[in-house]
Design a protein around this motif. Structure first.
Motif, PDB file in Angstrom:
ATOM      1  N   ASN A  40     -16.050  17.959 -32.149  1.00 47.92           N
ATOM      2  CA  ASN A  40     -15.444  18.725 -31.054  1.00 47.92           C
ATOM      3  C   ASN A  40     -14.071  18.137 -30.737  1.00 47.92           C
ATOM      4  O   ASN A  40     -13.906  17.381 -29.789  1.00 47.92           O
ATOM      5  CB  ASN A  40     -16.353  18.665 -29.824  1.00 47.92           C
ATOM      6  N   THR A  41     -13.089  18.498 -31.528  1.00 43.74           N
ATOM      7  CA  THR A  41     -11.771  17.890 -31.408  1.00 43.74           C
ATOM      8  C   THR A  41     -10.916  18.542 -30.343  1.00 43.74           C
ATOM      9  O   THR A  41      -9.809  18.090 -30.068  1.00 43.74           O
ATOM     10  CB  THR A  41     -11.024  18.005 -32.745  1.00 43.74           C
ATOM     11  N   GLY A  42     -11.380  19.645 -29.749  1.00 45.11           N
ATOM     12  CA  GLY A  42     -10.570  20.378 -28.793  1.00 45.11           C
ATOM     13  C   GLY A  42      -9.750  21.472 -29.436  1.00 45.11           C
ATOM     14  O   GLY A  42      -9.144  22.293 -28.760  1.00 45.11           O
ATOM     15  N   LEU A 108     -27.556  11.663 -36.663  1.00 44.02           N
ATOM     16  CA  LEU A 108     -26.541  12.589 -36.169  1.00 44.02           C
ATOM     17  C   LEU A 108     -25.187  11.894 -36.214  1.00 44.02           C
ATOM     18  O   LEU A 108     -24.943  10.923 -35.498  1.00 44.02           O
ATOM     19  CB  LEU A 108     -26.857  13.039 -34.744  1.00 44.02           C
ATOM     20  N   HIS A 109     -24.290  12.411 -37.056  1.00 44.31           N
ATOM     21  CA  HIS A 109     -23.000  11.784 -37.333  1.00 44.31           C
ATOM     22  C   HIS A 109     -21.921  12.448 -36.472  1.00 44.31           C
ATOM     23  O   HIS A 109     -21.659  13.640 -36.603  1.00 44.31           O
ATOM     24  CB  HIS A 109     -22.696  11.966 -38.828  1.00 44.31           C
ATOM     25  N   LEU A 110     -21.307  11.656 -35.579  1.00 44.24           N
ATOM     26  CA  LEU A 110     -20.323  12.178 -34.636  1.00 44.24           C
ATOM     27  C   LEU A 110     -19.101  11.265 -34.604  1.00 44.24           C
ATOM     28  O   LEU A 110     -19.104  10.180 -35.180  1.00 44.24           O
ATOM     29  CB  LEU A 110     -20.928  12.243 -33.226  1.00 44.24           C
ATOM     30  N   ASP A 111     -18.064  11.704 -33.902  1.00 44.19           N
ATOM     31  CA  ASP A 111     -16.936  10.809 -33.676  1.00 44.19           C
ATOM     32  C   ASP A 111     -16.895  10.414 -32.200  1.00 44.19           C
ATOM     33  O   ASP A 111     -17.754  10.794 -31.402  1.00 44.19           O
ATOM     34  CB  ASP A 111     -15.627  11.408 -34.195  1.00 44.19           C
ATOM     35  N   ALA A 151      -8.129   4.756 -33.689  1.00 45.51           N
ATOM     36  CA  ALA A 151      -9.536   5.149 -33.817  1.00 45.51           C
ATOM     37  C   ALA A 151      -9.912   5.193 -35.285  1.00 45.51           C
ATOM     38  O   ALA A 151      -9.500   6.105 -36.013  1.00 45.51           O
ATOM     39  CB  ALA A 151      -9.762   6.505 -33.160  1.00 45.51           C
ATOM     40  N   LYS A 152     -10.678   4.215 -35.725  1.00 48.31           N
ATOM     41  CA  LYS A 152     -11.048   4.108 -37.133  1.00 48.31           C
ATOM     42  C   LYS A 152     -12.545   3.859 -37.286  1.00 48.31           C
ATOM     43  O   LYS A 152     -12.978   2.951 -38.001  1.00 48.31           O
ATOM     44  CB  LYS A 152     -10.246   2.980 -37.809  1.00 48.31           C
ATOM     45  N   HIS A 153     -13.324   4.655 -36.591  1.00 52.32           N
ATOM     46  CA  HIS A 153     -14.766   4.556 -36.797  1.00 52.32           C
ATOM     47  C   HIS A 153     -15.423   5.886 -36.422  1.00 52.32           C
ATOM     48  O   HIS A 153     -14.876   6.677 -35.656  1.00 52.32           O
ATOM     49  CB  HIS A 153     -15.372   3.419 -35.967  1.00 52.32           C
ATOM     50  N   ASP A 154     -16.587   6.113 -36.986  1.00 52.09           N
ATOM     51  CA  ASP A 154     -17.487   7.189 -36.586  1.00 52.09           C
ATOM     52  C   ASP A 154     -18.764   6.565 -36.040  1.00 52.09           C
ATOM     53  O   ASP A 154     -19.055   5.393 -36.307  1.00 52.09           O
ATOM     54  CB  ASP A 154     -17.846   8.095 -37.770  1.00 52.09           C
TER      55      ASP A 154
END
Length: 283
Positions: A40-42, A108-111, A151-154
């Protein structure tokens, strides 16, 4: 879409809206469900809104009743974009929970934009006692902001269907090098260490053999670790945001069986070409 799937079926790749596709699958047959939904990046995302066909008393109302509805309402009031995103994702997660075997695990893979909201809501929806891990996949590639910490992680949230009887075997997971090998014995250095809940792993190399050209492709090493730990040979794995098909390719290489679903014709073309090239038969 064919609806005659059974646990005795061969690997299957389904081109369909995923909520419609998974509604036709039987309860409790997948030992592992891995989901990598659109973040959900906007930014505007072209997708058709689909409502569940299940009854109003079904799991989409929330497994935890009033507590769930209160938490859901509180979270929705914070961010309209989150409400739109969760309206899309929530019924799919409820169906995933139905499909998960009693000893199964949901990844569940999210950012970072959604992980904190999702953790609170999933605790209410499925039960905090069913939460197993928050995995941080850290990587160091691409542009770096100079106005904040880059930001360098999930985040991968891990929930088990039955906290007293889920399957997990870390001894089958590929080991990794010690970060401070001088602090352990030579024997341990040679054997390597078991991964923790922080995974340092590069993204898919733009020039590497894994590259399919699919924009959100995840590396095989991440899926390999998940599938090794949370399934046995012959178990069924489901991914209904299949994208480039990494879940299926890795599952088949490890002797697991898979169902992949995606509504994108581009994704299906990539998946079919990838599996065919690897010599993996599927329907």
């Amino acid at each position: 879409m064919r609806t005659d799937w059974t646990p005795e079926s061969p690997h299957r790749v389904i081109h369909s809206d995923n909520l419609l596709a998974i509604a036709g699958l039987p309860d409790g047959v997948f030992t592992l469900i891995y989901l990598d939904p659109p973040f959900n990046t906007g930014r505007a995302q072209a997708r058709q809104s689909t409502t569940s066909v299940r009854s109003a008393s079904g799991p989409i109302r929330g497994f935890k009743g009033q507590q769930y509805e209160r938490i859901r309402g509180d979270l929705m009031s914070y961010d309209d974009r989150f409400e739109d995103y969760w309206t899309f994702l929530e019924p799919r997660l409820a169906e995933a929970w139905r499909l998960l075997a009693d000893d199964g695990t949901l990844y569940l893979h999210l950012d970072y934009r959604e992980a904190h909201y999702a953790k609170v809501l999933l605790d209410a929806l499925f039960g905090r006692e069913n939460f197993l891990n928050e995995i941080i996949w850290a990587y160091d590639y691409g542009a770096k902001s100079k106005s904040r910490w880059p930001a360098k992680h999930d985040t991968i949230l891990v929930y088990v269907k039955n906290p007293r009887g889920y399957y997990f075997d870390s001894t089958t997971v590929d080991r990794e090098p010690y970060m401070a090998p001088g602090l352990v014995t030579p024997e341990k250095v040679a054997r390597g260490k078991l991964p923790t809940d922080v995974w340092w792993h590069t993204i898919v190399s733009p020039t590497g053999r894994e590259k399919t050209g699919y924009p959100t492709q995840k590396p095989e090493g991440i899926l390999r670790r998940i599938i090794q730990a949370s399934t046995r040979e012959g178990d069924w794995v489901l991914d209904f945001f299949a994208g480039s098909g990494t879940t299926g390719a890795v599952a088949a290489s490890l002797g697991r069986r898979f169902v992949l679903v995606d509504e994108s014709a581009d994704a299906l073309a990539v998946i079919r070409a990838r599996l065919t090239k690897a010599g993996i038969a599927f329907e």
